[in-house]
Write a protein that holds these residues in place. Structure first.
Motif, PDB file in Angstrom:
ATOM      1  N   UNK A  87       0.822  -1.223   0.000  1.00 36.16           N
ATOM      2  CA  UNK A  87       0.000   0.000   0.000  1.00 36.16           C
ATOM      3  C   UNK A  87       0.861   1.281   0.000  1.00 36.16           C
ATOM      4  N   UNK A  88       1.660   1.472  -1.057  1.00 37.08           N
ATOM      5  CA  UNK A  88       2.532   2.661  -1.089  1.00 37.08           C
ATOM      6  C   UNK A  88       1.776   3.983  -1.220  1.00 37.08           C
ATOM      7  N   UNK A  89       0.447   3.901  -1.423  1.00 38.98           N
ATOM      8  CA  UNK A  89      -0.353   5.128  -1.557  1.00 38.98           C
ATOM      9  C   UNK A  89      -0.853   5.630  -0.208  1.00 38.98           C
ATOM     10  N   UNK A  99      11.627   5.374  -0.382  1.00 35.43           N
ATOM     11  CA  UNK A  99      11.589   5.530  -1.842  1.00 35.43           C
ATOM     12  C   UNK A  99      12.600   6.572  -2.309  1.00 35.43           C
ATOM     13  N   UNK A 100      13.012   7.465  -1.407  1.00 31.61           N
ATOM     14  CA  UNK A 100      13.980   8.506  -1.791  1.00 31.61           C
ATOM     15  C   UNK A 100      15.419   7.998  -1.702  1.00 31.61           C
ATOM     16  N   UNK A 101      15.616   6.810  -1.170  1.00 30.05           N
ATOM     17  CA  UNK A 101      16.964   6.251  -1.014  1.00 30.05           C
ATOM     18  C   UNK A 101      17.579   5.987  -2.402  1.00 30.05           C
ATOM     19  N   UNK A 102      18.662   6.664  -2.686  1.00 31.83           N
ATOM     20  CA  UNK A 102      19.305   6.563  -4.009  1.00 31.83           C
ATOM     21  C   UNK A 102      19.798   5.150  -4.312  1.00 31.83           C
ATOM     22  N   UNK A 103      20.009   4.368  -3.268  1.00 36.90           N
ATOM     23  CA  UNK A 103      20.565   3.028  -3.501  1.00 36.90           C
ATOM     24  C   UNK A 103      19.503   1.976  -3.785  1.00 36.90           C
ATOM     25  N   UNK A 105      17.111   0.227  -6.238  1.00 33.48           N
ATOM     26  CA  UNK A 105      17.032   0.105  -7.694  1.00 33.48           C
ATOM     27  C   UNK A 105      15.602   0.020  -8.211  1.00 33.48           C
ATOM     28  N   UNK A 106      14.698  -0.545  -7.395  1.00 31.13           N
ATOM     29  CA  UNK A 106      13.415  -0.961  -7.975  1.00 31.13           C
ATOM     30  C   UNK A 106      12.370  -1.084  -6.876  1.00 31.13           C
ATOM     31  N   UNK A 107      11.145  -0.630  -7.174  1.00 28.00           N
ATOM     32  CA  UNK A 107      10.063  -0.727  -6.182  1.00 28.00           C
ATOM     33  C   UNK A 107       8.817  -1.358  -6.796  1.00 28.00           C
ATOM     34  N   UNK A 108       8.359  -2.416  -6.149  1.00 29.27           N
ATOM     35  CA  UNK A 108       7.074  -3.021  -6.493  1.00 29.27           C
ATOM     36  C   UNK A 108       6.037  -2.431  -5.540  1.00 29.27           C
ATOM     37  N   UNK A 109       4.927  -1.960  -6.088  1.00 27.67           N
ATOM     38  CA  UNK A 109       3.824  -1.487  -5.250  1.00 27.67           C
ATOM     39  C   UNK A 109       2.730  -2.544  -5.229  1.00 27.67           C
ATOM     40  N   UNK A 110       2.349  -2.989  -4.044  1.00 22.69           N
ATOM     41  CA  UNK A 110       1.391  -4.094  -3.917  1.00 22.69           C
ATOM     42  C   UNK A 110       0.260  -3.734  -2.973  1.00 22.69           C
ATOM     43  N   UNK A 111      -0.912  -4.279  -3.260  1.00 27.63           N
ATOM     44  CA  UNK A 111      -2.018  -4.174  -2.300  1.00 27.63           C
ATOM     45  C   UNK A 111      -2.125  -5.525  -1.589  1.00 27.63           C
ATOM     46  N   UNK A 144      -2.753   5.326  -8.701  1.00 27.12           N
ATOM     47  CA  UNK A 144      -2.981   6.761  -8.914  1.00 27.12           C
ATOM     48  C   UNK A 144      -2.080   7.602  -8.019  1.00 27.12           C
ATOM     49  N   UNK A 145      -1.862   7.123  -6.778  1.00 26.37           N
ATOM     50  CA  UNK A 145      -1.174   7.979  -5.795  1.00 26.37           C
ATOM     51  C   UNK A 145       0.196   7.474  -5.352  1.00 26.37           C
ATOM     52  N   UNK A 146       0.461   6.200  -5.524  1.00 23.55           N
ATOM     53  CA  UNK A 146       1.685   5.623  -4.956  1.00 23.55           C
ATOM     54  C   UNK A 146       2.917   5.843  -5.823  1.00 23.55           C
ATOM     55  N   UNK A 147       4.087   5.800  -5.188  1.00 22.59           N
ATOM     56  CA  UNK A 147       5.359   5.894  -5.912  1.00 22.59           C
ATOM     57  C   UNK A 147       5.891   4.468  -6.059  1.00 22.59           C
TER      58      UNK A 147
END
Ligand SMILES: [Zn+2]
Ligand SMILES: [Zn+2]
Length: 267
Positions: A87-89, A99-103, A105-111, A144-147
């Motif tokens: 629930x990244x939203x 999510x702002x961590x430069x290190x 590489x990749x983010x999965x957004x899941x419900x 719609x809202x999540x990163x």
């Protein structure tokens, strides 16, 4: 004969996730044994206190294990560091530092939860509409809202509802599903194809081929494929047949991510 060039597995959980059973080093060794060229760890992160993974992941030891395996397996395997955020939203202020961590590489957004309840608690008897509509609505809100870089296991509800309700009827949710796909494309968010569906009773990947074909028709291109392994032995499971299926649908690439920038990899 169709030749598969490279295999990438972009969804897995080590012991840095509450439900992971194998160490990062063991998972890397297994990937090398299976001739996989690139893997991305996607450890669970949730800021919702009712989620079982709440507070489990600690960034520094996770980073240290990734770094040590990058040194150890340098010439054999590309290792990416990712997150699967539940629930990244919601509660975005608490998620922002991750999510702002430069290190990353990749983010999965899941419900994984609806109003704080695990999805298994939201199966409404045999009523598919009451079961899937709130799930897909939440997914629309999420995209719609999540990163995030990709939507995790798009129609996950079928993992839990299939035994009681059978396969859901795509047509009943078509508008909602198309809205989710259009929003993802507009925001440059891809879809994850999650092969763990073959381990559940529906015996079908997440998302369904119907959804993948619609994504293609609407102009969607960004895809990753992941096994959602929680054990070293499961890494890469069923990824080659999924690549073949993607080629049949008309997709030529999957995507690799470095510091959240996608790069097409020909399959
Ligand atoms: Zn998940
Ligand atoms: Zn997962």
């Amino acid at each position: 004969m169709v030749v598969i060039n490279r295999i990438l597995d972009y969804h897995m959980h080590s012991t840095h996730s509450w439900d992971g059973k194998s160490s990062i080093a063991d998972m890397c060794a297994s990937a090398i044994d299976k001739n996989i060229s690139e893997i991305c760890f996607t450890e669970h992160l949730a800021v919702n206190e009712t989620d079982p993974c709440y507070g489990f992941l600690v960034s520094d030891p996770y980073s240290a294990d990734i770094e040590s395996c990058r040194d150890r397996f340098e010439s054999q395997l590309t290792i990416k560091k990712g997150l699967e955020i539940g629930e990244p939203h919601l509660q975005k202020d608490k998620i922002l530092p991750y999510v702002a961590d430069q290190n990353i590489d990749f983010i999965i957004g899941s419900v994984h939860n609806l109003n704080g309840d695990d999805l298994t608690l939201r199966i409404s008897g045999r009523d598919q509409i009451k079961t899937y509509t709130p799930y897909f609505r939440e997914l629309l809100d999420c995209v719609t809202k999540g990163d995030m870089d990709v939507i995790g296991h798009f129609d996950l509800m079928k993992r839990y509802a299939f035994d009681l309700q059978g396969m859901y009827r795509h047509g009943d949710y078509e508008e909602l599903i198309h809205e989710i796909l259009k929003k993802a494309i507009a925001r440059n968010i891809g879809l994850e194809i999650n092969t763990s569906g073959f381990r559940s009773s529906s015996l079908e990947i997440f998302p369904s081929q119907t959804i993948l074909r619609k994504y293609k028709e609407l102009g969607g291109e960004i895809l990753t494929v992941g096994s959602d392994s929680h054990w070293a032995s499961m890494i890469g499971n069923n990824i080659p047949p999924v690549y073949l299926m993607l080629k049949q649908i008309g997709f030529d690439n999957v995507f690799s991510y470095t510091q959240r920038q996608p790069e097409a990899v020909t399959i």
